[in-house]
Design an enzyme around this catalytic site. Structure first.
Site, PDB file in Angstrom:
ATOM      1  N   GLY A  80       0.835  -1.198   0.000  1.00 27.48           N
ATOM      2  CA  GLY A  80       0.000   0.000   0.000  1.00 27.48           C
ATOM      3  C   GLY A  80       0.870   1.249   0.000  1.00 27.48           C
ATOM      4  O   GLY A  80       0.559   2.245  -0.652  1.00 27.48           O
ATOM      5  N   THR A  81       1.970   1.176   0.711  1.00 28.42           N
ATOM      6  CA  THR A  81       2.896   2.320   0.776  1.00 28.42           C
ATOM      7  C   THR A  81       3.424   2.646  -0.624  1.00 28.42           C
ATOM      8  O   THR A  81       3.470   3.816  -1.027  1.00 28.42           O
ATOM      9  CB  THR A  81       4.076   1.974   1.711  1.00 28.42           C
ATOM     10  OG1 THR A  81       3.554   1.731   3.017  1.00 28.42           O
ATOM     11  CG2 THR A  81       5.097   3.102   1.763  1.00 28.42           C
ATOM     12  N   ASN A 152      -7.080   5.360   9.165  1.00 24.77           N
ATOM     13  CA  ASN A 152      -6.546   4.164   9.832  1.00 24.77           C
ATOM     14  C   ASN A 152      -6.572   4.261  11.355  1.00 24.77           C
ATOM     15  O   ASN A 152      -6.505   3.250  12.033  1.00 24.77           O
ATOM     16  CB  ASN A 152      -5.123   3.872   9.358  1.00 24.77           C
ATOM     17  CG  ASN A 152      -4.238   5.081   9.372  1.00 24.77           C
ATOM     18  OD1 ASN A 152      -4.498   6.061   8.663  1.00 24.77           O
ATOM     19  ND2 ASN A 152      -3.196   5.059  10.179  1.00 24.77           N
ATOM     20  N   GLN A 182      -7.652   1.167   4.175  1.00 23.29           N
ATOM     21  CA  GLN A 182      -8.494   0.796   5.321  1.00 23.29           C
ATOM     22  C   GLN A 182      -9.967   0.704   4.935  1.00 23.29           C
ATOM     23  O   GLN A 182     -10.760   0.114   5.671  1.00 23.29           O
ATOM     24  CB  GLN A 182      -8.344   1.822   6.457  1.00 23.29           C
ATOM     25  CG  GLN A 182      -6.967   1.873   7.076  1.00 23.29           C
ATOM     26  CD  GLN A 182      -6.631   0.623   7.897  1.00 23.29           C
ATOM     27  OE1 GLN A 182      -7.504  -0.147   8.293  1.00 23.29           O
ATOM     28  NE2 GLN A 182      -5.347   0.404   8.149  1.00 23.29           N
ATOM     29  N   SER A 202      -4.134  -2.473  -0.146  1.00 24.23           N
ATOM     30  CA  SER A 202      -3.053  -3.285   0.408  1.00 24.23           C
ATOM     31  C   SER A 202      -3.615  -4.646   0.829  1.00 24.23           C
ATOM     32  O   SER A 202      -4.593  -4.708   1.580  1.00 24.23           O
ATOM     33  CB  SER A 202      -2.437  -2.567   1.611  1.00 24.23           C
ATOM     34  OG  SER A 202      -1.544  -3.431   2.274  1.00 24.23           O
ATOM     35  N   HIS A 204      -2.751  -7.046   2.899  1.00 24.31           N
ATOM     36  CA  HIS A 204      -2.780  -7.615   4.245  1.00 24.31           C
ATOM     37  C   HIS A 204      -3.818  -6.987   5.158  1.00 24.31           C
ATOM     38  O   HIS A 204      -3.914  -7.344   6.332  1.00 24.31           O
ATOM     39  CB  HIS A 204      -1.382  -7.570   4.881  1.00 24.31           C
ATOM     40  CG  HIS A 204      -0.881  -6.224   5.277  1.00 24.31           C
ATOM     41  ND1 HIS A 204      -0.888  -5.801   6.582  1.00 24.31           N
ATOM     42  CD2 HIS A 204      -0.344  -5.215   4.561  1.00 24.31           C
ATOM     43  CE1 HIS A 204      -0.355  -4.584   6.652  1.00 24.31           C
ATOM     44  NE2 HIS A 204      -0.018  -4.204   5.438  1.00 24.31           N
ATOM     45  N   THR A 240       9.797  -8.165 -11.736  1.00 25.85           N
ATOM     46  CA  THR A 240       9.116  -9.440 -11.953  1.00 25.85           C
ATOM     47  C   THR A 240       7.981  -9.586 -10.940  1.00 25.85           C
ATOM     48  O   THR A 240       8.158  -9.306  -9.750  1.00 25.85           O
ATOM     49  CB  THR A 240      10.120 -10.606 -11.820  1.00 25.85           C
ATOM     50  OG1 THR A 240      11.161 -10.386 -12.781  1.00 25.85           O
ATOM     51  CG2 THR A 240       9.448 -11.946 -12.088  1.00 25.85           C
ATOM     52  N   CYS A 338       3.798   1.852  13.220  1.00 24.47           N
ATOM     53  CA  CYS A 338       4.909   2.359  12.425  1.00 24.47           C
ATOM     54  C   CYS A 338       6.108   1.456  12.628  1.00 24.47           C
ATOM     55  O   CYS A 338       6.115   0.594  13.500  1.00 24.47           O
ATOM     56  CB  CYS A 338       5.244   3.804  12.773  1.00 24.47           C
ATOM     57  SG  CYS A 338       5.956   3.979  14.381  1.00 24.47           S
TER      58      CYS A 338
HETATM   59  N1  PLP Z   1      -2.362   3.508   4.027  1.00 24.62           N
HETATM   60  C1  PLP Z   1      -3.079   3.212   5.115  1.00 24.62           C
HETATM   61  C2  PLP Z   1      -4.316   3.989   5.404  1.00 24.62           C
HETATM   62  C3  PLP Z   1      -2.660   2.200   5.979  1.00 24.62           C
HETATM   63  O1  PLP Z   1      -3.376   1.928   7.079  1.00 24.62           O
HETATM   64  C4  PLP Z   1      -1.484   1.485   5.671  1.00 24.62           C
HETATM   65  C5  PLP Z   1      -0.981   0.436   6.582  1.00 24.62           C
HETATM   66  O2  PLP Z   1      -1.090   0.528   7.793  1.00 24.62           O
HETATM   67  C6  PLP Z   1      -0.792   1.816   4.510  1.00 24.62           C
HETATM   68  C7  PLP Z   1      -1.256   2.828   3.704  1.00 24.62           C
HETATM   69  C8  PLP Z   1       0.453   1.099   4.116  1.00 24.62           C
HETATM   70  O3  PLP Z   1       0.175  -0.158   3.542  1.00 24.62           O
HETATM   71  P1  PLP Z   1       1.318  -1.280   3.538  1.00 24.62           P
HETATM   72  O4  PLP Z   1       1.409  -1.792   4.940  1.00 24.62           O
HETATM   73  O5  PLP Z   1       0.827  -2.309   2.575  1.00 24.62           O
HETATM   74  O6  PLP Z   1       2.568  -0.629   3.092  1.00 24.62           O
END
Ligand code: PLP
Length: 395
Positions: A80-81, A152, A182, A202, A204, A240, A338
């Protein structure tokens, strides 16, 4: 569900689903099968490569279907990041101009915007974007505005339509990005994110694997790739493919979408019972982002996602409470998780106007698709004595 399979053996009650969810058994099965059958490189031309490519394409179709996009608009990436970073840096690199985001964004959005010297838009006491401030920021030079669909920490849902309307009126070149990491477990993105140009997900957070993310890039949006190389993912993200992870992401996304309505109804009721049970058992609790309500009226949490309970306890330090809860076998968190695990003061609560003192006693109890009534019963048995003990010690 009690302890997720993957959690520490000391954790009996898992209430940190917003940090991460256990993988669904079906997603694990897909992942194992895909790792065996889909070991080829999807960019190749022989049948082993084609098998791997089919797994990626099937997952792409599944994700496109549940978010209301075309398969060609789904860009798989590493988290997600990474999806958030691609949205911000990629938009700015393509069109020049300025960037902006809401003050309550996850650091995966906030830090890229700050890195580019972008604007941070104020929010109100609920965490909703201050539209007057947005009107000041939304100039013709704006290349991308990022506003998360569900927060979040607080679980507050942000209606995107009024934000889109401001952009359409004042910054027609600007792309609207929404971090729906979220939101996806709780909201149908085919409606809630229909007006966004870019959407981050994301795996997970909804029973899929870690290390797999998606950026939905609507056909009309233009980005510059940030990871260059073999030109995978429509030249938008080289590297890949994580075939097994992507396949499992597709399975988890399909299941989450199919079960969403029943999960929301069931888990929303559990969350409400958890919050009212704590309020009855312990005084001095502020539930964040709640409007004032008439005495005796049932709390209306329709502006929050169903799994989120976010509370501030007077006279308590979050860290001390979390430590005690963990010793009792309950896993929760305070602000967002974090890398360091450190409990930094929450920029989200600060932006919403909460004092540092109140924010210092915050507790995020987040439920998910596997949460049970037993989790709530045990949380209600564990949390109040811990709060009482800490308050007595501080008195
Ligand atoms: N954005 C939000 C709102 C999140 O809650 C999170 C993870 O806690 C992320 C982005 C980041 O996702 P990832 O853990 O897949 O990098």
């Amino acid at each position: 569900m009690g302890a997720p399979d993957a959690a520490s053996s000391r954790t009996d009650v898992y209430l940190d689903w917003a940090a991460s969810t256990p993988m669904r058994p079906e997603a694990i099965e897909t992942m194992v099968t895909a790792a065996q059958a889909g070991f080829g490189n999807p960019t190749g031309s022989h049948h082993v490569a084609r098998t791997a490519r089919r797994l990626v394409d099937d997952a792409r179709d599944e994700v496109a279907d549940v978010v209301g996009a075309l398969p060609s608009e789904i860009v798989f990436c590493g988290s997600g990041t990474e999806a958030d970073n691609l949205a911000i840096f990629g938009s700015q690199a393509h069109s020049g101009g300025t960037t902006a985001c809401a003050a309550v964004e996850h650091h995966a959005v906030l830090h890229p915007v700050q890195h580019l010297g972008g604007a941070v838009v104020n929010v109100d006491s609920r965490g909703h974007v201050d539209l007057d401030h947005l009107r000041e920021v939304a100039t013709a030079e704006l290349s991308v505005l990022s506003v998360m669909l569900a927060n979040n920490e607080t679980g507050v849902i942000q209606p995107l339509e009024p934000i889109r309307a401001v952009l359409d009126a004042q910054a027609p070149r600007a792309l609207l990005h929404t971090d729906a990491v979220q939101a996806f477990p709780w909201l149908d993105l085919r409606e809630a994110a229909v007006c966004a140009d870019l959407i981050s997900l994301s795996g997970h957070k909804f029973g899929g694997p870690k290390g797999v993310g998606v950026l939905v890039v609507r056909d009309r949006a233009r980005l510059s790739a940030q990871v260059l190389g073999g030109g995978q993912e429509f030249e938008m993200r080289s590297g890949t493919h994580n075939v097994a992870g992507i396949a499992a992401f597709g399975t988890a996304a399909r299941l989450m979408h199919a079960q969403r309505d029943s999960v929301v109804a069931r888990v929303g009721a559990l969350r409400d019972r958890l919050v009212s049970g704590l309020q009855d058992a312990v005084g001095g609790i502020t539930e964040t982002a709640m409007p004032a309500q008439a005495d005796g009226a049932a709390a209306d949490r329709s502006h929050k996602v169903a799994g989120s309970a976010h509370l501030c306890f007077d006279g308590i330090e979050s860290e001390a409470l979390l430590f005690m809860l963990e010793r009792q076998g309950l896993a929760a968190s305070a602000a967002s998780s974090c890398a360091s695990g450190a409990q930094d003061p929450s920029h989200v609560l600060a932006a919403m106007g909460y004092s540092r003192e109140l924010a210092g006693g915050s507790l995020r109890l987040s439920l998910g698709f596997g949460s049970t009534g037993d989790d709530v019963d045990r949380a209600l048995a564990i949390i109040p004595p811990c709060v009482d003990q800490l308050r007595t010690a501080a008195a």
